[in-house]
Structure formats: C-alpha cells, structure tokens
Design a protein around this motif. Structure first.
Motif, PDB file in Angstrom:
ATOM      1  N   VAL A 232     -72.586  24.025-108.117  1.00 30.69           N
ATOM      2  CA  VAL A 232     -71.711  23.852-109.324  1.00 30.69           C
ATOM      3  C   VAL A 232     -72.267  24.266-110.558  1.00 30.69           C
ATOM      4  N   PHE A 233     -73.802  23.754-110.686  1.00 32.80           N
ATOM      5  CA  PHE A 233     -74.491  23.775-111.813  1.00 32.80           C
ATOM      6  C   PHE A 233     -74.590  25.199-112.260  1.00 32.80           C
ATOM      7  N   LYS A 234     -74.955  26.074-111.147  1.00 33.95           N
ATOM      8  CA  LYS A 234     -75.026  27.584-111.407  1.00 33.95           C
ATOM      9  C   LYS A 234     -73.873  28.124-112.146  1.00 33.95           C
ATOM     10  N   LYS A 235     -72.710  27.767-111.387  1.00 29.96           N
ATOM     11  CA  LYS A 235     -71.593  28.326-111.936  1.00 29.96           C
ATOM     12  C   LYS A 235     -71.153  27.859-113.550  1.00 29.96           C
ATOM     13  N   GLN A 236     -71.627  26.859-113.688  1.00 30.30           N
ATOM     14  CA  GLN A 236     -71.422  26.126-115.250  1.00 30.30           C
ATOM     15  C   GLN A 236     -72.140  26.696-116.091  1.00 30.30           C
ATOM     16  N   SER A 237     -73.428  26.951-115.504  1.00 23.90           N
ATOM     17  CA  SER A 237     -74.674  27.354-116.534  1.00 23.90           C
ATOM     18  C   SER A 237     -74.529  28.731-117.055  1.00 23.90           C
TER      19      SER A 237
END
Length: 200
Positions: A155-160
């Motif tokens: 999720v973080f990778k996608k948001q980042s």
C-alpha cells in the motif's frame, strides 16, 4: 548558497513501514532545534483535549482509518500558522498522499515557507524482515503476520509513487539509503540536507 533573509527550509521525512523515519525525524529536530509536526501526535492531542472543531476525529482514529482531509489540513495550517518563520518544521507522517501535498503547498505558500522531502528508501524485503523481527521483540501483533506486513508495504509503495514524483519533478527530493545503520542514515541525511541548502 541559501539567502540570509530566507526562512530555513522545512523538511518532510518520508519512508515506508520499518524505514525508521520517525527516529530520523527526531535527530533532525534536535540538530536544527526545529518544530515537530507529527500528525499522529496532533490527532491524539485534539482528541484528549476534546478541542472544538475536531469532534469528528476520534471515530476515525479509533477505527484505524485516515481522517478526512478537512481535519488533517486544518491541523497542519494551524500548526504552521503558530510556528515562527525563523523555526524550521520537521513533518513526520504528513503528507502521505498527493492530495495532501496540494493542501500543504497552499499552506506553505500562504505563510511564506517551502519544504524539501527526505525519502528514507528501504527495499521491501528488508522492511518486512525488520517489522517481523521488531514485532517479536516488542510483542506487536500488528506486525507479526507476514501477510499483513506485506500488504502494508505494498500500500505504501503504491501511495508513494505520486508523492515522490511530485517532489522529484520540483527538484525538492533527497533520497537516502535506508538499508544501513541508524547512524549511517542520519549522517547521509544531514550531509544531503546541508548540501542542498548550500546550493539553494
């Protein structure tokens, strides 16, 4: 070299789960005698003090959900408004999404400030191993399940992606290798921030 009449640059410390970004934020606060904007802390504060205007905050926090932008942006604006221009602000936990960047940029422009982003970059596998190891030591059930940890990192990778792209595009992104000792990360951050400001 940064102009003598310029306000010091604010710093957004950004990183995924297990990156140690909050630890690095503390180092920067101490080094620069800066103000600390910690979104989690601000939310807990308004809930504890039952401040008017934030009555809708508690249900979101208790459910582990992200609070609406109208709440987070109001908290950030009030914090920035109350911070002297001579004091640097270290942002920890905000912004996390592209929309929050838009709010922050408007707020910073309103008060004559500017921010750079320091991204503590950590490979997914290293982050996963760190979180699971920490969960065993500290008894944190939320990080004990490899599947849940993997989902958080994804999720973080996608948001980042959009967050990092924005600061990179505007020449305000510093990337530091997070796969080293805490002191090693600290030294790299200080070195890069000071070099950036020298050339700003």
């Amino acid at each position: 070299m940064m102009k003598s009449n310029s306000s010091p640059l604010d710093i957004i410390v950004y990183g995924g789960p297990g990156s140690g970004k909050s630890t690095q934020a503390e180092f920067l606060i101490e080094e620069f005698k800066a103000k600390h904007l910690n979104m989690g802390g601000l939310l807990r504060n308004v809930i504890a003090k039952k401040l008017s205007g934030y009555k809708d905050t508690e249900p979101y926090v208790n459910a582990g959900k992200l609070v609406p932008e109208k709440i987070s942006s109001k908290l950030v604006r009030n914090f920035v408004k109350d911070s002297p221009k001579s004091k640097r602000i270290i942002f920890d936990g905000y912004p996390r999404r592209r929309l929050q960047i838009s709010y922050l940029e408007k707020i910073q422009k309103e008060f004559g400030r500017k921010a750079i982003m320091v991204f503590v970059d950590l490979p997914a596998k290293v982050a996963k191993d760190r979180l699971i190891s920490r969960a065993k030591i500290e008894g944190r059930k939320d990080d004990a399940d490899p599947k849940i940890v993997g989902e958080r990192i994804a999720v973080f990778k996608k948001q980042s992606e959009k967050v990092l792209d924005y600061y990179k595009k505007h020449g305000r992104l510093i990337v530091v290798n997070g796969d080293q000792t805490i002191n090693g990360v600290k030294k790299d951050i200080f070195k890069n921030v000071k070099e950036y400001e020298y050339n700003y």
